[in-house]
Write a protein that holds these residues in place. Structure first.
Motif, PDB file in Angstrom:
ATOM      1  N   LEU A 116      46.235  51.276  58.255  1.00  0.00           N
ATOM      2  CA  LEU A 116      45.962  52.662  57.852  1.00  0.00           C
ATOM      3  C   LEU A 116      44.644  52.754  57.097  1.00  0.00           C
ATOM      4  CD1 LEU A 116      46.783  55.631  57.280  1.00  0.00           C
ATOM      5  CD2 LEU A 116      48.013  54.773  55.269  1.00  0.00           C
ATOM      6  N   ILE A 117      44.412  51.849  56.144  1.00  0.00           N
ATOM      7  CA  ILE A 117      43.189  51.872  55.344  1.00  0.00           C
ATOM      8  C   ILE A 117      41.958  51.680  56.232  1.00  0.00           C
ATOM      9  CG2 ILE A 117      41.892  50.624  53.566  1.00  0.00           C
ATOM     10  CD1 ILE A 117      44.657  50.034  52.238  1.00  0.00           C
ATOM     11  N   CYS A 118      42.020  50.717  57.146  1.00  0.00           N
ATOM     12  CA  CYS A 118      40.877  50.456  58.039  1.00  0.00           C
ATOM     13  C   CYS A 118      40.598  51.661  58.940  1.00  0.00           C
ATOM     14  CB  CYS A 118      41.140  49.212  58.880  1.00  0.00           C
ATOM     15  SG  CYS A 118      41.272  47.684  57.909  1.00  0.00           S
ATOM     16  N   GLN A 119      41.649  52.258  59.481  1.00  0.00           N
ATOM     17  CA  GLN A 119      41.476  53.405  60.383  1.00  0.00           C
ATOM     18  C   GLN A 119      40.897  54.609  59.653  1.00  0.00           C
ATOM     19  OE1 GLN A 119      45.432  53.876  61.934  1.00  0.00           O
ATOM     20  NE2 GLN A 119      45.379  51.895  63.001  1.00  0.00           N
ATOM     21  N   LEU A 120      41.405  54.888  58.459  1.00  0.00           N
ATOM     22  CA  LEU A 120      40.895  56.026  57.700  1.00  0.00           C
ATOM     23  C   LEU A 120      39.435  55.815  57.296  1.00  0.00           C
ATOM     24  CD1 LEU A 120      43.947  56.879  55.413  1.00  0.00           C
ATOM     25  CD2 LEU A 120      43.058  58.212  57.329  1.00  0.00           C
ATOM     26  N   THR A 121      39.084  54.579  56.962  1.00  0.00           N
ATOM     27  CA  THR A 121      37.695  54.277  56.600  1.00  0.00           C
ATOM     28  C   THR A 121      36.755  54.576  57.760  1.00  0.00           C
ATOM     29  OG1 THR A 121      38.414  52.542  55.076  1.00  0.00           O
ATOM     30  CG2 THR A 121      36.131  52.468  55.814  1.00  0.00           C
ATOM     31  N   SER A 138      31.155  60.341  46.952  1.00  0.00           N
ATOM     32  CA  SER A 138      32.030  61.367  47.520  1.00  0.00           C
ATOM     33  C   SER A 138      32.753  60.860  48.765  1.00  0.00           C
ATOM     34  CB  SER A 138      31.215  62.621  47.859  1.00  0.00           C
ATOM     35  OG  SER A 138      30.676  63.191  46.692  1.00  0.00           O
ATOM     36  N   THR A 139      32.053  60.078  49.576  1.00  0.00           N
ATOM     37  CA  THR A 139      32.682  59.530  50.786  1.00  0.00           C
ATOM     38  C   THR A 139      33.803  58.571  50.421  1.00  0.00           C
ATOM     39  OG1 THR A 139      30.643  59.787  52.064  1.00  0.00           O
ATOM     40  CG2 THR A 139      32.257  58.215  52.897  1.00  0.00           C
ATOM     41  N   MET A 140      33.579  57.727  49.425  1.00  0.00           N
ATOM     42  CA  MET A 140      34.641  56.808  48.979  1.00  0.00           C
ATOM     43  C   MET A 140      35.816  57.587  48.398  1.00  0.00           C
ATOM     44  SD  MET A 140      33.700  53.802  49.834  1.00  0.00           S
ATOM     45  CE  MET A 140      33.065  54.692  51.258  1.00  0.00           C
ATOM     46  N   GLN A 141      35.525  58.694  47.730  1.00  0.00           N
ATOM     47  CA  GLN A 141      36.609  59.514  47.194  1.00  0.00           C
ATOM     48  C   GLN A 141      37.437  60.109  48.325  1.00  0.00           C
ATOM     49  OE1 GLN A 141      35.744  62.073  43.831  1.00  0.00           O
ATOM     50  NE2 GLN A 141      36.973  63.696  44.721  1.00  0.00           N
ATOM     51  N   GLU A 142      36.776  60.538  49.398  1.00  0.00           N
ATOM     52  CA  GLU A 142      37.496  61.100  50.544  1.00  0.00           C
ATOM     53  C   GLU A 142      38.376  60.045  51.202  1.00  0.00           C
ATOM     54  OE1 GLU A 142      38.879  63.842  53.219  1.00  0.00           O
ATOM     55  OE2 GLU A 142      37.712  64.165  51.388  1.00  0.00           O
ATOM     56  N   ILE A 143      37.851  58.830  51.367  1.00  0.00           N
ATOM     57  CA  ILE A 143      38.658  57.743  51.956  1.00  0.00           C
ATOM     58  C   ILE A 143      39.846  57.426  51.064  1.00  0.00           C
ATOM     59  CG2 ILE A 143      38.675  55.280  52.517  1.00  0.00           C
ATOM     60  CD1 ILE A 143      35.724  55.618  53.393  1.00  0.00           C
ATOM     61  N   SER A 144      39.590  57.242  49.776  1.00  0.00           N
ATOM     62  CA  SER A 144      40.656  56.862  48.858  1.00  0.00           C
ATOM     63  C   SER A 144      41.708  57.950  48.741  1.00  0.00           C
ATOM     64  CB  SER A 144      40.059  56.545  47.476  1.00  0.00           C
ATOM     65  OG  SER A 144      41.013  55.960  46.637  1.00  0.00           O
ATOM     66  N   LEU A 145      41.275  59.216  48.750  1.00  0.00           N
ATOM     67  CA  LEU A 145      42.230  60.317  48.679  1.00  0.00           C
ATOM     68  C   LEU A 145      43.119  60.342  49.919  1.00  0.00           C
ATOM     69  CD1 LEU A 145      43.430  62.792  47.376  1.00  0.00           C
ATOM     70  CD2 LEU A 145      41.490  64.137  48.236  1.00  0.00           C
ATOM     71  N   GLN A 146      42.527  60.142  51.088  1.00  0.00           N
ATOM     72  CA  GLN A 146      43.337  60.135  52.304  1.00  0.00           C
ATOM     73  C   GLN A 146      44.307  58.962  52.324  1.00  0.00           C
ATOM     74  OE1 GLN A 146      41.685  61.122  56.093  1.00  0.00           O
ATOM     75  NE2 GLN A 146      40.032  62.361  55.236  1.00  0.00           N
ATOM     76  N   VAL A 152      50.899  57.031  49.799  1.00  0.00           N
ATOM     77  CA  VAL A 152      51.750  57.387  48.656  1.00  0.00           C
ATOM     78  C   VAL A 152      52.640  58.585  48.991  1.00  0.00           C
ATOM     79  CG1 VAL A 152      51.766  58.200  46.264  1.00  0.00           C
ATOM     80  CG2 VAL A 152      50.154  56.420  46.966  1.00  0.00           C
ATOM     81  N   PHE A 153      52.044  59.625  49.550  1.00  0.00           N
ATOM     82  CA  PHE A 153      52.792  60.854  49.804  1.00  0.00           C
ATOM     83  C   PHE A 153      53.441  60.878  51.189  1.00  0.00           C
ATOM     84  CE2 PHE A 153      50.204  61.888  46.292  1.00  0.00           C
ATOM     85  CZ  PHE A 153      50.724  62.992  45.655  1.00  0.00           C
ATOM     86  N   GLY A 154      52.892  60.113  52.114  1.00  0.00           N
ATOM     87  CA  GLY A 154      53.415  60.178  53.471  1.00  0.00           C
ATOM     88  C   GLY A 154      53.018  61.449  54.183  1.00  0.00           C
ATOM     89  N   VAL A 155      51.967  62.128  53.704  1.00  0.00           N
ATOM     90  CA  VAL A 155      51.474  63.348  54.337  1.00  0.00           C
ATOM     91  C   VAL A 155      50.367  62.943  55.301  1.00  0.00           C
ATOM     92  CG1 VAL A 155      50.404  65.597  53.960  1.00  0.00           C
ATOM     93  CG2 VAL A 155      52.012  64.675  52.281  1.00  0.00           C
ATOM     94  N   THR A 156      50.583  63.139  56.586  1.00  0.00           N
ATOM     95  CA  THR A 156      49.653  62.616  57.586  1.00  0.00           C
ATOM     96  C   THR A 156      48.876  63.700  58.319  1.00  0.00           C
ATOM     97  OG1 THR A 156      51.447  62.568  59.210  1.00  0.00           O
ATOM     98  CG2 THR A 156      51.041  60.553  57.971  1.00  0.00           C
ATOM     99  N   GLY A 157      48.945  64.913  57.905  1.00  0.00           N
ATOM    100  CA  GLY A 157      48.210  65.976  58.571  1.00  0.00           C
ATOM    101  C   GLY A 157      49.019  67.258  58.579  1.00  0.00           C
ATOM    102  N   GLY A 158      48.515  68.214  59.299  1.00  0.00           N
ATOM    103  CA  GLY A 158      49.238  69.469  59.405  1.00  0.00           C
ATOM    104  C   GLY A 158      48.999  70.377  58.229  1.00  0.00           C
ATOM    105  N   GLU A 159      49.905  71.342  58.072  1.00  0.00           N
ATOM    106  CA  GLU A 159      49.682  72.400  57.087  1.00  0.00           C
ATOM    107  C   GLU A 159      49.807  71.914  55.659  1.00  0.00           C
ATOM    108  OE1 GLU A 159      54.192  74.273  57.057  1.00  0.00           O
ATOM    109  OE2 GLU A 159      52.645  75.156  58.351  1.00  0.00           O
ATOM    110  N   GLN A 160      50.481  70.765  55.412  1.00  0.00           N
ATOM    111  CA  GLN A 160      50.609  70.270  54.038  1.00  0.00           C
ATOM    112  C   GLN A 160      49.374  69.504  53.597  1.00  0.00           C
ATOM    113  OE1 GLN A 160      53.592  68.435  56.134  1.00  0.00           O
ATOM    114  NE2 GLN A 160      55.165  68.702  54.581  1.00  0.00           N
TER     115      GLN A 160
END
Length: 458
Positions: A116-121, A138-146, A152-160
């Motif tokens: 997951l980490i490699c793909q999101l990066t 900012s780019t590292m923040q976007e990767i780390s947030l995703q 952590v949250f298990g939120v993978t997309g969509g409206e949430q």
């Protein structure tokens, strides 16, 4: 009784120096008192900064008769993470909560996050065009947030996903410089004078995040989470010694802690690492050679075990540790520390920044030398970027794992160059030390997905 090695600077000036220029403040104080000094606070109390490794060990590992670690002393973080977070708890309640939180950050759970980490990066980095400068912080923040939102949250997309991502990013920008973050340090600034003031903006941004978090918790309580591997699902399933689950406010506060103690700090560390890697060509070349030796499409666990990559991460965290201080301990009975008497009620912190710049431990401490960590093994109280003792960071393993995989993925897939060759200097970002220039960088070329790194760039 007079506090040990008290600084003579007026209290208001001390507090402002600590907020505006923490590195200068600590280094100037250490010139006067190398191992320990007392900083004045506007509350009239003193905070004792200790950077001697044996003294830090004594403070963090002594029994409760000598030092206690009350959550109340971390009150500065309460507006952000709430009062039910593990950081804010005391004694046995703190110990039990840590036991509930530890399992998701170790063992097989870590393996599940690797791909997951490699793909999101790669996904986030691929959004940048060749030769177009961008802000690596900012780019590292976007990767780390995703990573946080999915792992952590298990939120993978969509409206949430998008509303939560946008709300968190918006709040993080409140802490981009010392002035905008000063309300954390000066309680008198915590007055709601409207959205045009930092505290008013903070309250409204926090309210939006709370609404989204509680909605997510409620939604997940209605689901069958037994087959999910995200950390929220495991926390929902966790039970204390009485068989009781965590309440919604407890879950909210732990999620806020993981969000801001997890993704902001890791993003800053990764930005620093990429700065040093591209500021020092010899470091980049050694890393490229080490990663190339694993061949095409290396396993994330193999990447995480690379010795020079690990040394680069450690040296990054040593030079400008994102956490400058340990959580404080309160003296519980009269005692001596480094020959100085301390009275009950005195607050003591381990000064991680000054510890990491002791010349007796780290010669030429302001130089970036990853080889230090290949040539010598430092003790838990000589190198402590994640704190120490009973309040050591729970997410340490995930943060280091993420840092290594993100750096390895970027180096494997993208050839980068710094846009601005001027040295980066540390600046306060909330309670952390971030690069002042945010690491301006550009992509020189994108490497083929299937190609191993056969040679290093000239």
């Amino acid at each position: 009784m007079k506090p040990p090695n008290a600084l003579s600077t007026p209290l208001l000036l001390q507090e402002w120096q600590w907020v505006a220029d923490p590195v200068g403040y600590m280094e100037n104080a250490a010139k006067q008192h190398p191992d320990m000094f007392s900083a004045g606070l506007l509350s009239g109390r003193h905070l004792v900064f200790v950077n001697h490794p044996q003294a830090i060990q004594e403070v963090l590992t002594s029994d409760r008769k000598r030092f206690i670690a009350p959550g109340e002393s971390n009150r500065i973080l309460s507006p952000l993470i709430g009062d039910a977070s593990v950081i804010m708890l005391d004694g046995d309640r703190h110990k039990r909560r840590r036991q509930l939180l530890m399992p998701p950050f170790h063992g097989e759970r870590m393996r599940a996050y690797g791909d997951l980490i490699c793909q999101l990066t790669e996904k986030v980095m691929s959004q940048h065009s060749i030769a177009q400068p961008f802000n690596m912080r900012s780019t590292m923040q976007e990767i780390s947030l995703q990573v946080i939102l999915e792992a952590v949250f298990g939120v993978t997309g969509g409206e949430q996903f998008e509303p939560l991502r946008a709300a968190i990013t918006k709040m993080c920008e409140l802490f981009h410089n010392p002035l905008s973050a000063s309300f954390l340090f000066f309680p008198w600034m915590q007055r709601d004078l409207g959205a045009w003031m930092p505290w008013g903006r903070f309250l409204r941004d926090r309210g939006e995040i709370d609404k989204l978090l509680y909605a997510e918790i409620a939604d997940r309580r209605r689901q069958d989470n037994r087959d999910r591997v995200d950390i929220l699902s495991m926390l929902l399933a966790a039970r204390d010694e009485n068989g009781e689950p965590m309440t919604d406010p407890e879950l909210r506060d732990e999620l806020m802690t993981l969000l801001f103690a997890g993704h902001e700090t890791t993003a800053t560390a990764m930005a620093w690492a990429l700065y040093w890697i591209h500021h020092l060509p010899e470091v980049r070349e050694k890393l490229l050679q080490e990663i190339a030796a694993l061949g095409d499409d290396p396993d994330p666990m193999s990447l995480a075990r690379l010795p020079y990559l690990s040394a680069v991460c450690n040296e990054t965290l040593r030079l400008y540790p994102v956490a400058m201080l340990t959580f404080s301990r309160i003296v519980n009975e009269p005692l001596e520390l480094l020959g100085h008497p301390l009275q009950p009620g005195t607050a003591v912190v381990g000064c991680i920044y000054l510890l990491h710049h002791r010349e007796d431990l780290y010669p030429d401490s302001h130089q970036f030398k990853p080889e230090r960590f290949l040539e010598q093994q430092f003790s838990l109280f000589e190198f402590m970027p994640f704190g120490g003792g009973a309040r050591r960071c729970i997410g340490e393993a995930l943060a280091m794992f993420e840092m290594k995989l993100v750096l390895a993925t970027i180096l494997s897939r993208f050839e980068l160059a710094l846009v601005d060759r001027r040295p980066e200097v540390p600046r306060r970002r909330g309670v952390t030390l971030a690069p002042s220039g945010k690491v301006k960088i550009q992509i020189v070329r994108k490497k083929p997905v299937s190609a191993a790194i056969a040679q290093t760039p000239s």
